[in-house]
Write a protein that holds these residues in place. Structure first.
Motif, short mmCIF file in Angstrom:
data_model
loop_
_atom_site.label_atom_id
_atom_site.label_comp_id
_atom_site.label_asym_id
_atom_site.label_seq_id
_atom_site.Cartn_x
_atom_site.Cartn_y
_atom_site.Cartn_z
N LYS A 128 81.24 32.09 61.46
CA LYS A 128 82.41 31.23 61.61
C LYS A 128 82.58 30.25 60.44
O LYS A 128 83.53 29.49 60.41
N ARG A 129 81.62 30.23 59.53
CA ARG A 129 81.70 29.26 58.44
C ARG A 129 82.69 29.69 57.35
O ARG A 129 83.02 30.85 57.21
N TYR A 130 83.09 28.70 56.54
CA TYR A 130 83.86 28.97 55.34
C TYR A 130 82.91 28.94 54.14
O TYR A 130 81.83 28.34 54.22
N LEU A 134 78.52 27.28 52.73
CA LEU A 134 77.39 28.19 52.60
C LEU A 134 76.55 27.83 51.38
O LEU A 134 77.05 27.28 50.41
N SER A 135 75.28 28.19 51.44
CA SER A 135 74.45 28.03 50.25
C SER A 135 74.72 29.20 49.31
O SER A 135 75.37 30.18 49.69
N GLY A 136 74.23 29.07 48.09
CA GLY A 136 74.47 30.11 47.09
C GLY A 136 74.02 31.48 47.58
O GLY A 136 74.77 32.46 47.49
N GLY A 137 72.82 31.55 48.10
CA GLY A 137 72.29 32.83 48.55
C GLY A 137 73.07 33.38 49.73
O GLY A 137 73.26 34.59 49.86
N GLN A 138 73.53 32.48 50.59
CA GLN A 138 74.32 32.94 51.73
C GLN A 138 75.64 33.54 51.28
O GLN A 138 76.07 34.57 51.77
N ARG A 139 76.23 32.91 50.30
CA ARG A 139 77.48 33.46 49.77
C ARG A 139 77.27 34.85 49.20
O ARG A 139 78.05 35.76 49.39
N ALA E 37 63.29 29.66 51.33
CA ALA E 37 64.20 30.75 51.67
C ALA E 37 65.65 30.35 51.39
O ALA E 37 65.97 29.16 51.31
N SER E 38 66.47 31.33 51.26
CA SER E 38 67.89 31.07 51.05
C SER E 38 68.44 30.26 52.22
O SER E 38 68.19 30.59 53.38
N GLY E 39 69.12 29.20 51.91
CA GLY E 39 69.71 28.39 52.97
C GLY E 39 68.78 27.35 53.55
O GLY E 39 69.11 26.71 54.54
N GLY E 41 67.89 24.54 52.18
CA GLY E 41 68.27 23.17 51.85
C GLY E 41 67.89 22.72 50.45
O GLY E 41 67.98 21.53 50.14
N LYS E 42 67.53 23.63 49.58
CA LYS E 42 67.12 23.24 48.23
C LYS E 42 68.27 22.61 47.47
O LYS E 42 68.14 21.52 46.89
N THR E 43 69.38 23.31 47.47
CA THR E 43 70.54 22.78 46.74
C THR E 43 70.97 21.44 47.32
O THR E 43 71.27 20.49 46.59
N THR E 44 70.95 21.37 48.62
CA THR E 44 71.34 20.11 49.27
C THR E 44 70.45 18.97 48.81
O THR E 44 70.92 17.88 48.50
N LEU E 45 69.14 19.22 48.74
CA LEU E 45 68.23 18.18 48.31
C LEU E 45 68.53 17.76 46.87
O LEU E 45 68.61 16.56 46.56
N1 LIG Z 1 79.33 21.71 53.74
C1 LIG Z 1 78.48 22.32 54.57
N2 LIG Z 1 78.77 22.41 55.89
C2 LIG Z 1 77.93 23.01 56.73
N3 LIG Z 1 76.76 23.57 56.37
C3 LIG Z 1 76.42 23.51 55.08
C4 LIG Z 1 77.26 22.90 54.12
N4 LIG Z 1 76.65 22.99 52.92
C5 LIG Z 1 75.50 23.67 53.13
N5 LIG Z 1 75.36 23.98 54.43
C6 LIG Z 1 74.22 24.67 55.04
O1 LIG Z 1 73.07 23.95 54.73
C7 LIG Z 1 71.98 24.82 54.51
C8 LIG Z 1 71.32 24.46 53.19
O2 LIG Z 1 72.17 24.77 52.14
P1 LIG Z 1 71.67 24.76 50.64
O3 LIG Z 1 72.86 25.07 49.78
O4 LIG Z 1 70.95 23.51 50.38
O5 LIG Z 1 70.67 25.98 50.62
P2 LIG Z 1 69.74 26.50 49.46
O6 LIG Z 1 68.37 26.20 49.83
O7 LIG Z 1 70.23 25.99 48.17
O8 LIG Z 1 69.98 28.06 49.57
P3 LIG Z 1 70.18 29.16 48.42
O9 LIG Z 1 68.87 29.52 47.89
O10 LIG Z 1 70.80 30.29 49.18
O11 LIG Z 1 71.11 28.58 47.43
C9 LIG Z 1 72.54 26.22 54.52
O12 LIG Z 1 72.18 26.84 55.73
C10 LIG Z 1 74.02 26.04 54.45
O13 LIG Z 1 74.68 27.03 55.21
#
Ligand SMILES: Nc1ncnc2c1ncn2[C@@H]1O[C@H](COP(=O)(O)OP(=O)(O)OP(=O)(O)O)[C@@H](O)[C@H]1O
Ligand SMILES: Nc1ncnc2c1ncn2[C@@H]1O[C@H](COP(=O)(O)OP(=O)(O)OP(=O)(O)O)[C@@H](O)[C@H]1O
Ligand SMILES: [Mg+2]
Ligand SMILES: [Mg+2]
Lengths: 350, 281, 398, 281, 350
Positions: A128-130, A134-139, E37-39, E41-45
């Motif tokens: 259901k997300r846009y 999503l994170s990079g890997g999820q995309r 793992a993908s998703g 939270g690395k990018t978020t951090l």
């Molecule tokens: N704006 C947002 N709204 C809702 N969920 C979000 C949003 N941005 C990120 N997420 C969710 O937060 C989680 C962490 O995202 P993040 O981009 O930090 O992942 P990541 O560790 O960088 O992953 P990857 O290795 O795939 O890039 C993911 O599950 C993502 O779906």
């Protein structure tokens, strides 16, 4: 039947030639991996096959049909873009369902396929997300799922797993291979991960600066590089090269050690050996250790042999220190020789 | 490949439409500008240029455009930037700011005249604040400068919304990652605006500028309402020649002059604000 | 439906009154459409050019018809049922041809109006019903000085009818001429007087079109304008405003009637009905209804009832005083100019703008504009009309 | 820090207290600037003639509906309103229908004649309509388009088309081609890719240019006066002579003219900004 | 001095919690790699550290200053974005120069730095191009160059080399390490390439579902995973896990074989061993071979032990076929044990 045949294709961007006369045939149901340095033209080639770029010359045939003049949708392909190209205005579900809706499949079938590929890609809970959420890997996984859901004859994937962690990647890789084999899809797959290339590919096509240098089975590419470039590009770390000077009896002198080699009308050729095909031995090449890096079960020793860079992957039990000199013996059946000018392989062993 | 013919195919409906409903009547009118009883002449242009009001009208038009359009662009950019930075309530504010969009130049002229009239709102405010005891005349024939300012204000009020909406729509398409990158690399709000927003908004700015400039060269209703005969502009003169003086030839000549300066400015904008193909998003 | 396509009674209230009070009495339903000269002319020209149309009856000022003369139907055969129409106007309606191109429909003229407050400042011994330009100037001067700002109003806006003032009032009052003495010494004096008056004129006059508004808002206290364009002031506050005749100059009290007419274009869809409607417009009852609706006076002989709106009463009295004055010097609308009528007017407007607004040298401007005027007269070949002496051939500009 | 959206939050750190105050003040000021004249218009539309003519003017309405009712009582107002909406609606459809493909072609392809086409489109806007009205009217009368909604809409379309073409052009330039390419590989024709991928993304902008088209048509008087007789539009029916009407009616008429347009903009407002919630890419 | 300290930081997107209370300190000049793992939270951090995202709770300190309320530009950081964010309207040169121009450096200095970092990233010949004319890997390198040119105190890199081929990557990796060490930059580096992580990191922080599970030196993370997740995530292929049942004398029974193990008040714990720490031996665990994949010098054998997935990396000399049963003995000092509930390590050897 979806054999892909690329005949004499070239692509120029203004002055810059991105592809020089490419010839490549991918058999029906074959899994072909494209390997090559960054900027060598992999994406460009995929885009030409997909019909997103018009070749400056040459022909593209898919399944016995000449397709250069067909629009992408009539080529029976699906593609995973290097930077995903997820539709920002659609949910993950709708992104994956996009191609299916175009085929006017019944909703039940769409649901089934979307759910299945999403599960496969471990994004079932994100439907259901846009894309902005999503994170990079999820995309990236959405992009793969979108292409897989199409169940096309031909699938083109441009570094589809590059943003995934190793574990997921391992898993995805296995799933992909399984799914694609099952659905009898012809695949062209760009990756820069050699392990991935080795484990997935039926054949690997190695590209260099807009040319295909070798297209062969993985082990062949690994063991018998057709050109020096292939040896130096494939393998992590890659092959070592040392100059070999002609000695008597058709043998060659390398860093003071003699080896049997090919017959060649040259004074000097190139001797090549993979780092993991070396072991410490008395009659080895004298190597001065520069850096020692632990690689889990092994160590990577970066050395110097007669001033040339020389790497060896050795058992971690062997104690090495910076500045040591070790004698490293190559496994004789693994030694390869290259012509210094054409850079092509001189293959005495076959 | 369909690639070659496709753009033409896409342009075809609009082109056909314009040929029938614009080019054809336009040619008829244009011919009137350069002909007298069926033969070619430049007499009408001479009549036009020799008329004592022509150069005043010409320069007034240009000056007005030069004053109004840049101000509008600046104001619209400010508004659009504010809108994009707003959280809740953005829709409402944007709606308010686009209200003048729905107001015709006729109505705008009436409203602004009611403000600047001698017994208008401006004087009413000033006098209720005790700043004046006699209503001041703002729009008298000697007050060319105030008239000019009043017209600029009214135009600014009336037609900035068009620019605003074009810019807001354009800004909505700029990916936010570019702002983030710029922010990380040390660009403050102003630098981000100058180095990221403006260049990436170039197609929209170009569009807005072209349209606004063209419209500015056609100002008439507001000028007539506020300035009366004191601020002759080209479009007003065109009307005068066409309907009061009933000389369609000279009117057509005026129209061609308006067209010519519009196209000249358009070409300038097309050139200077062009985005090279490779530098597009 | 008959489409009545008119440049008159444009203000929405008047349009509405035309529809509801004047035309509802006709046997057929009439679609009365009033528009600016621009659309009016464009539409009728288009119909004429296309050779077919929907317009049944045209309503317009004398000047509006001049360009269309060739395409108007001769109305001399219309049965007017015995009403007697003003001769001069009927003559004008021929547009210099042998045919009755339009039938006179209604008339008006220009008069002065003043707020009663202004009367206190009248110069010693001046009679409001027999003012001279000098007295007017003196009056306005006092007013301006005493009340802190110019209080005279003059419709010099783009939609104002200022040219008629110069043609029919200023020139006849000073030169006893409209065309011939355009650049005479007397004309120079006239313009200088006007400049003097302008000094006490509200500078915003250049955007004024309908003086009733400025009178009501008291932006101006004294104004010159078309009777129809003053009506609202008299109707809304009949006790506050007075009407009086235009001032007199050395050569008398120049004034000019304005006439509107109805005409039938050759493309009218139903010629008979159109003519019937034209005839209906001239019926005495219709004329009175029209007067109520538009403040334009009848062109046929009728007895006005007593219950007319205030504007009619007040301005009617002023008109009577003006035309009945001893020094009355009536002029006529330009005749025989064809489609050069607009340019003819423009000469006067330009002269005004250059002398008064732009402050150019009076002599030079007059010389300059006289050339333009002469060219127009010669191109049109129009003989002189009152107050100029009739001429052989084109009216000369001395 | 409770602000909801990520963007707002990201920039929140930027806007600290004094800046925040300035930000709010600017917004309020700009709203006042836009609304004040509208307010004055409303005040006057709802006042009696005396109040309208008074000095100093009152800033609160007298709630006299006389002037407004005057307009609403006109016979055929509803029909004229319907015509106006019809004509504006057709104009909207035509302008976008013809303009968007052209804008798309201009943004996506390099081809010969591109510059010429752009200039031609702009010419329609740069050439004074009143002069074109005559030949157009002749043409329409001959072909039977005269006095029809579609005929008038066609003329209004020539006015709105340049907006549609240029605005859509700048919008399409902001959409990455790659999204479209992805759609092609997923089985879309160019057309399908356009309306499934590109269109939703540019919808706000399209809505904006549709609003322009609507408003242009709504407020256009000249052509409407010339080209419609039985099927008058509201502007032509009631209001073309507004500027020569008494003051109180001017205001009331202005309000009658403005209100429906405002309602329309309000109605499409949500399309104007529909896509804002979704981040790009 | 640019120590980064993250204290009790959490981030919620609506209902979804992307980061649960993170505590992490990165020393001045340290090179910290984020793995997960993908998703997870690395990018978020990274984005929170950069100031692009506001934390829902917690504090961020850089160089002893609390920075959560500072805009990104005042934090003294540079960042490489996962999706590059190369400005499309600027040439490569101007992209790299962007941050320098913001600092109002003299043109000569800008030229110098741009040229240097571009050379470093092997994009020296692309300086006049626009991003639309670059390949994916080239764009990524521009993004890295842009950050390096800033010579910031802190650099945040989000998978900066993911789109490069192995060779280039190897090279870039070495260059990066060198440059960053030389310039004394504190670095946080997200990668999913474990080899990269191992070879670059001073310390590795392993993240799982919005939490930091272990932050330690690479070899420590590899050899002594603090939690089962770390073991299962790191290593390619990752650790094998088997259930161990309590036997007598403090020893544990695994697939019928006995091993010495930790003291634990449990009936069952988890036995763990890395695939490369196995060798065929008589007293080994009985493994049924399912798939054999060549990996160059080794083979990856995917087997089953008592129904559990079990992988081994063996010398390629060993002949294996699908369906064979081999006995695989673990190196005793490499065996690890985990609590089945808390999933934390039970470390008897230390
Ligand atoms: N704006 C947002 N709204 C809702 N969920 C979000 C949003 N941005 C990120 N997420 C969710 O937060 C989680 C962490 O995202 P993040 O981009 O930090 O992942 P990541 O560790 O960088 O992953 P990857 O290795 O795939 O890039 C993911 O599950 C993502 O779906
Ligand atoms: N539009 C363009 N104009 C000019 N040069 C281009 C254009 N597109 C690509 N190139 C160049 O063509 C070459 C091949 O690009 P391509 O994208 O195919 O590389 P790639 O093999 O996919 O690389 P990567 O692994 O980095 O993605 C690159 O050197 C690139 O710079
Ligand atoms: Mg690529
Ligand atoms: Mg990420």
């Amino acid at each position: 039947m979806a054999e892909i045949s690329i005949r004499n294709v070239a692509k120029r961007f203004g002055d810059f030639t991105a592809l020089h006369s490419i010839d490549l045939t991918v058999e029906d149901q074959e899994f072909m991996v494209l390997l090559g340095a960054s900027g060598c033209g992999k994406t460009t080639l995929l885009r030409i096959i997909a019909g997103l770029e018009t070749p400056s010359q040459g022909e593209v045939w898919i399944g016995g049909r000449r397709v250069d003049h067909l629009p992408p949708r009539q080529r029976g392909i699906a593609m995973v873009f290097q930077n995903y190209a997820i539709f920002p205005h659609l949910t993950v579900f709708e992104n994956i369902a996009f191609g299916l809706r175009m085929q006017k499949l019944p909703q039940a079938e769409i649901d089934r396929r979307v759910t299945r590929t999403a599960e496969l890609m471990h994004i079932g809970q994100l439907l259901k997300r846009y894309s902005g959420q999503l994170s990079g890997g999820q995309r990236q996984r959405v992009a793969v799922a979108r292409a897989l859901a199409m169940e096309p004859d031909v699938i083109l994937m441009d570094e589809p797993l590059s943003n995934l962690d190793a574990l997921l990647r391992l898993e995805m890789r296995a799933e992909l291979k399984g799914v694609l084999a099952e659905s009898k899809t012809t695949t062209i797959y760009v990756t820069h991960d050699q392990v991935e290339a080795m484990s997935l590919a039926d054949r690997i096509a190695v590209m260099n600066q807009g040319r295909i240098v070798q297209a062969a089975e993985p082990i062949e590419v690994y063991r018998n590089p057709a050109a020096r470039f292939v040896g130096s590009f494939i393998g992590n770390p890659p092959m070592n090269f040392l100059p070999a000077r002609k000695a008597d009896n058709g043998s060659w002198q390398v860093a003071g050690v003699r080896f049997d080699g090919p017959q060649a009308e040259r004074e000097e050729i190139a001797f090549a050996i993979r780092p993991e095909d070396l072991h410490p031995a008395e009659d080895g090449l004298p190597a001065k250790v520069r850096v020692v890096e632990p690689l889990g079960p092994h160590v990577l020793a970066t050395c110097e042999v007669e001033g040339h860079l020389f790497r060896a992957v050795l058992d971690s039990d062997i104690r090495l220190r910076r500045g040591d000199t070790v004698k490293l013996a190559p496994m004789p059946q693994r030694i390869r020789w290259f012509d210094p000018e054409s850079e092509e392989s001189l293959q005495p062993h076959r | 490949m369909e690639q070659r013919s496709l753009p033409y195919l896409l342009l075809l409906p609009a082109t056909l439409f314009l040929c029938v409903f614009f080019i054809y009547p336009f040619l008829l009118v244009a011919w009137q500008a350069v002909s007298q009883d069926g033969s070619f002449t430049l007499e009408h242009f001479r009549t036009m240029a020799d008329h004592w009001k022509f150069s005043t009208a010409f320069w007034n038009t240009i000056l007005l455009a030069m004053a109004v359009v840049p101000l509008q662009l600046a104001l619209a950019l400010l508004m659009a930037t504010l809108v994009t930075r707003m959280g809740a309530g953005r829709d409402v504010i944007l709606y308010i700011w686009t209200i003048p969009l729905g107001i015709s130049d006729l109505a705008a002229g009436i409203i602004w005249l009611a403000i600047f009239e001698q017994t208008g709102f401006l004087n009413s405010i000033l006098s209720s604040l005790g700043l004046i005891d006699q209503p001041t005349t703002w729009l008298g024939y000697q007050d060319k400068a105030t008239i000019f300012i009043a017209v600029v204000l009214a135009e600014l009020w009336r037609a900035t919304a068009i620019v605003l909406v074009i810019l807001v729509a354009g800004m909505g398409l700029i990916p936010k990652e570019y702002y983030e990158a710029a922010e990380v690399f040390g660009a403050g709000p102003w630098k981000r605006f100058v180095r990221i927003t403006l260049p990436l908004l170039r197609p929209s700015i170009q569009t807005a500028l072209i349209l606004r400039t063209i419209l500015a060269f056609e100002v008439f209703a507001v000028v007539a309402a506020l300035g009366g005969t004191n601020l002759p502009v080209l479009m007003g003169e065109t009307y005068v020649w066409q309907f009061d003086l009933q000389d369609r030839h000279v009117a057509a000549a005026y129209a061609l002059v308006i067209l010519a300066i519009s196209i000249a400015f358009t070409l300038v904008f097309l050139r200077t604000l062009r985005v090279p193909k490779e530098a597009r998003i | 439906d008959i489409l009545f396509w008119s440049t008159q009674a444009k203000p929405v209230e008047e349009t509405q009154a035309m529809r509801e009070q004047v035309l509802s009495g006709f046997s057929e339903s009439v679609d009365y459409q009033a528009s600016d000269t621009g659309p009016w002319l464009t539409r009728i020209q288009a119909e004429l050019e296309a050779g077919q149309g929907t317009i049944g009856l045209l309503g317009g000022l004398h000047g509006d018809f001049t360009t269309l003369a060739d395409n108007l139907v001769d109305l001399s055969d219309v049965d007017l049922g015995g009403v007697s129409v003003n001769d001069t106007f009927q003559q004008l309606g021929r547009l210099g041809t042998d045919e009755q191109k339009y039938l006179p429909w209604m008339q008006a003229t220009y008069i002065m109006a003043a707020n009663r407050k202004a009367l206190d400042y009248l110069p010693e011994g001046a009679d409001i019903n027999a003012l001279t330009y000098d007295e007017l100037i003196a009056w306005m001067k006092t007013l301006a000085e005493e009340t802190g700002g110019p209080k005279f109003g003059f419709p010099a806006g783009p939609k104002g009818l200022k040219h008629r003032f110069f043609q029919g009032y200023l020139y006849p009052s000073y030169t006893d001429s409209m065309v011939t003495k355009f650049r005479s010494a007397e004309a120079e004096e006239a313009w200088n007087k006007f400049k003097e008056l302008w000094a006490y004129t509200n500078p915003a006059s250049t955007s004024f079109a309908f003086m009733q508004e400025q009178l009501l808002t008291e932006e101006v206290w004294v104004a010159f304008d078309h009777t129809a364009r003053l009506a609202e002031a008299f109707n809304q506050r009949p006790d506050d405003f007075v009407a009086f005749p235009a001032p007199a100059g050395p050569t008398g009290r120049g004034f000019m009637p304005v006439v509107a007419g109805v005409a039938v274009p050759e493309t009218a869809p139903d010629m008979e009905k159109a003519k019937a409607l034209a005839a209906y417009m001239l019926k005495p009852e219709t004329q009175i209804a029209t007067l109520r609706a538009t403040n334009f006076f009848p062109v046929v002989d009728v007895e006005l009832p007593d219950d007319m709106p205030a504007a009619v009463r007040i301005s009617g009295a002023a008109i009577a005083a003006m035309s009945g004055a001893e020094d009355a010097n009536p002029g006529l609308l330009p005749m025989g100019l064809g489609d050069l009528g607009g340019k003819f007017n423009q000469v006067y407007n330009d002269t005004f703008e250059r002398i008064v607004l732009a402050g150019q040298d009076v002599r030079a401007v007059l010389d300059d504009q006289a050339e333009a005027l002469r060219a127009i007269m010669e191109e049109a070949g129009a003989p002189c009309w009152a107050p100029d002496e009739p001429s052989e051939g084109a009216c000369p500009v001395e | 820090m409770t602000t909801a959206t990520a963007t707002a939050a990201a920039t929140a750190a930027d806007i600290r207290r004094p800046a925040r105050l300035l930000f709010a003040a600017t917004i309020v000021l700009l709203c006042a600037w836009v609304l004040a004249p509208i307010y004055l218009l409303t005040v006057n539309a709802l006042s009696s003639p005396d109040q309208v003519n008074a000095f100093p003017k009152s800033f609160v309405p007298g709630f006299e509906m006389g002037s407004i009712t005057f307009f609403l009582q006109f016979g055929g107002v509803l029909r004229a309103l319907f015509n106006s909406i019809l004509v504006a609606g057709i104009t909207m459809v035509l302008a976008i229908g013809l303009g968007a493909p052209a804008g798309y072609a201009l943004s996506r392809f390099e081809f010969r004649g591109k510059g010429t086409f752009r200039i031609m489109v702009l010419m329609t806007r740069a050439f004074p309509l009143p002069l074109l009205a005559l030949p157009l009217a002749v043409m329409f009368i001959r072909t039977g388009l005269d006095d029809t909604a579609i005929g008038l809409a066609i003329v209004h379309t020539t006015l709105a088309l340049p907006f549609a073409v240029l605005i859509t052009f700048s919008l399409f330039s902001g959409i990455p081609v790659e999204l479209e390419e992805a759609a092609w590989t997923l089985g879309c024709t160019r057309l399908q890719a356009f309306y499934k991928v590109v269109l939703p993304l540019v919808l706000p902008g399209i809505a904006a240019s549709a609003v322009f088209a609507f408003v242009i048509s709504w407020n256009e008087v000249f052509a409407a006066a010339v080209l419609t007789i039985e099927n008058r539009t509201l502007t032509a029916f009631l209001l073309q002579n507004l500027d020569v009407s008494p003051l109180h009616l001017k205001f009331a008429g202005g309000a009658v003219l403005v209100v429906p347009a405002l309602i329309f903009i309000f109605a499409v407002r949500k399309y104007l900004f529909a896509m804002w919630g979704i981040a790009n890419r």
